[in-house]
Design a protein around this motif. Structure first.
Motif, short mmCIF file in Angstrom:
data_model
loop_
_atom_site.label_atom_id
_atom_site.label_comp_id
_atom_site.label_asym_id
_atom_site.label_seq_id
_atom_site.Cartn_x
_atom_site.Cartn_y
_atom_site.Cartn_z
N THR A 23 -3.18 -12.76 -11.90
CA THR A 23 -3.49 -11.49 -12.05
C THR A 23 -4.84 -11.16 -13.63
OG1 THR A 23 -1.94 -10.24 -13.40
CG2 THR A 23 -1.85 -9.82 -10.75
N ASP A 80 -3.13 -5.29 -4.80
CA ASP A 80 -4.04 -6.36 -4.88
C ASP A 80 -3.21 -7.62 -6.01
OD1 ASP A 80 -5.75 -6.59 -3.14
OD2 ASP A 80 -7.93 -6.26 -4.54
N ASP A 81 -2.15 -6.59 -7.06
CA ASP A 81 -1.60 -7.06 -8.01
C ASP A 81 -0.40 -7.55 -7.50
OD1 ASP A 81 -3.32 -6.95 -10.19
OD2 ASP A 81 -2.71 -5.15 -10.76
N ARG A 136 1.08 -1.63 0.51
CA ARG A 136 0.19 0.55 -0.13
C ARG A 136 1.12 1.52 0.10
NH1 ARG A 136 -3.25 0.51 6.05
NH2 ARG A 136 -1.17 1.11 6.01
N ARG A 164 3.57 1.44 -10.12
CA ARG A 164 2.19 2.01 -10.21
C ARG A 164 1.23 0.72 -10.00
NH1 ARG A 164 5.31 6.59 -11.64
NH2 ARG A 164 4.27 8.04 -11.17
N ARG A 165 1.02 -0.26 -9.67
CA ARG A 165 0.03 -1.42 -9.11
C ARG A 165 -0.80 -0.94 -7.69
NH1 ARG A 165 1.29 -5.14 -13.95
NH2 ARG A 165 0.05 -6.93 -12.64
N THR A 166 -1.99 -1.71 -8.61
CA THR A 166 -2.80 -1.98 -7.56
C THR A 166 -2.59 -2.60 -5.65
OG1 THR A 166 -3.89 -3.90 -7.50
CG2 THR A 166 -4.72 -2.05 -9.05
#
Length: 421
Positions: A240, A210-211, A197, A206-208
């Protein structure tokens, strides 16, 4: 919490006698701040102390007075302020033991200075079984290199297989001592949450979340292997349901983990062998502590008991963590060896003078015979006629349980909970 003696304590003392500036590096939660604070005359917290943050940037020499007590001035979490290392180095003379910097990240801007030899670097990892009080210490790595006999009358470790799995899941994090597996797993989940996070995004990924969790799971599933970037990318895409990321993107993620000191590759060892087979040069990838990969996979000690293949895979990471800790006072580096014919030796500990010892890892004692064959193969193939190459100082099979014994072929067998520096 009472402080447990760490192997790194002796390393710090040694380097502070010889060097003006010493950098202590370790992942967040490994105990760098506490180990450094024990020997510091004054501590400046650069993550929370606004006064220190201002002056380390403008006039670091004003912070270098030790405050009357003997010992170095400590700059804790020094990576929080850009160019801290450069400014400190410009403010000290050659007298040893002036400054100690402790941090949980290796900042990019300090790479050149850290590699220049201008400072002494010391690494701290989560506690080994010897440091946490779970090893009998019957087998000393230093004694093996010195050629000393092993005490075969020492009692067997009291760490049973169930407790061993728990130590793998909890890890060697000092703050988790005595908390039990449930609370430890909760702490590790929070560690992973902060990582995906906050840590990754603030470093340009820049990935979520969850990813990124799935990325960590892919790494954890392949821990100990020679995963290529392209293979990690394919596995990540499958996990993913997105297009396959570029290898350069995966390399960026791995760089973040390395800078946060959570990932440590095991380099290949490439001695001159009498065999004609070429040696592979690809490193093997491990987390700094087995608990990190197990947390990424969501595996408990009960789950490991049901999946002994996964247990053996992450057991190797436990052995590696401890071997590295025990090798550090000797200046040793842990390598692995693999040739193009598929011959492998799990780990090879190599000292600065070229002395080496082979280590095979078998959680299940049933694999000892095959492990001994691998070690004997390597011992017979290293070409000692080549200048600088030594015969094996020892051949060791590390197991999950059992007694310390020396086989008829000279191979030493010892449970991981019998090892020490």
């Amino acid at each position: 919490m009472e402080y447990r003696e760490r192997v790194v304590d002796g390393l710090l003392a040694r380097h502070l006698v010889d060097s003006a500036v010493v950098v202590l590096e370790g992942p967040r939660g490994a105990g760098a701040s506490r180990a450094a604070g024990r020997v510091a005359a004054r501590t400046w917290r650069l993550d929370i102390d606004d006064y220190a943050r201002q002056f380390v940037d403008m006039a670091p020499h004003l912070l270098l007075e030790p405050g009357g007590a003997p010992g170095p001035v400590l700059f804790d979490e020094w990576q929080e302020i850009p160019r801290t290392l450069a400014r400190v180095l410009s403010s000290v003379d050659a007298a040893p033991g002036q400054v100690l910097l402790a941090g949980s990240e290796t900042p990019t801007e300090a790479d050149e200075l850290l590699a220049s030899g201008a400072v002494a670097r010391v690494q701290i990892r989560p506690m080994s079984l010897w440091e946490s009080g779970h090893s009998t210490g019957a087998v000393s790595l230093a004694a093996l290199f010195a050629g000393n006999d092993v005490d075969l009358t020492a009692p067997a470790p009291t760490l049973d297989p169930h407790q061993l799995f728990e130590r793998m899941v909890v890890g060697g994090w000092p703050g988790l001592e005595g908390l039990g597996e449930t609370k430890a797993r909760r702490w590790l989940r929070e560690y992973l949450l902060i990582l995906v996070r906050d840590d990754f995004p603030t470093r340009g990924v820049r990935r979520t979340p969850d990813d990124l969790r799935r990325f960590l799971g892919v790494l954890a599933a392949g821990v100990g292997t020679e995963q290529k970037l392209s293979a990690v990318a394919r596995d990540l895409a499958a996990a993913t349901s997105t297009r396959t990321p570029r290898a350069e993107t995966v390399a960026e993620y791995l760089t973040v983990l390395r800078r946060l000191l959570l990932l440590e590759d095991v380099p290949a060892w490439t001695p001159q062998l009498t065999s004609a087979a070429a040696l592979r040069r690809t490193p093997r990838r491990f987390f700094v502590d087995p608990s990190f990969g197990l947390a990424a996979l969501g595996l408990s000690s009960a789950a490991l008991r049901r999946n002994l293949t996964a247990a053996a895979q992450h057991f190797e990471g436990l052995v590696l963590r401890d071997l590295r800790t025990y090798a550090d006072p000797l200046g040793g580096v842990v390598h692995h060896l693999r040739d193009n014919n598929g011959r492998t030796v799990d780990f090879v500990v190599v000292l600065p003078d070229g002395s080496w010892g082979g280590v095979a890892v078998r959680m299940n004692p049933a694999g000892i015979d095959d492990a001994a064959k691998e070690l004997l193969w390597l011992a017979g193939r290293v070409d000692v006629s080549v200048t600088g190459q030594h015969p094996a100082a020892f051949m060791l099979v590390v197991t999950g349980a059992g007694l310390v014994e020396v086989r008829d072929d000279g191979v030493l067998v010892a449970p991981v909970a019998s090892l020490r520096p």
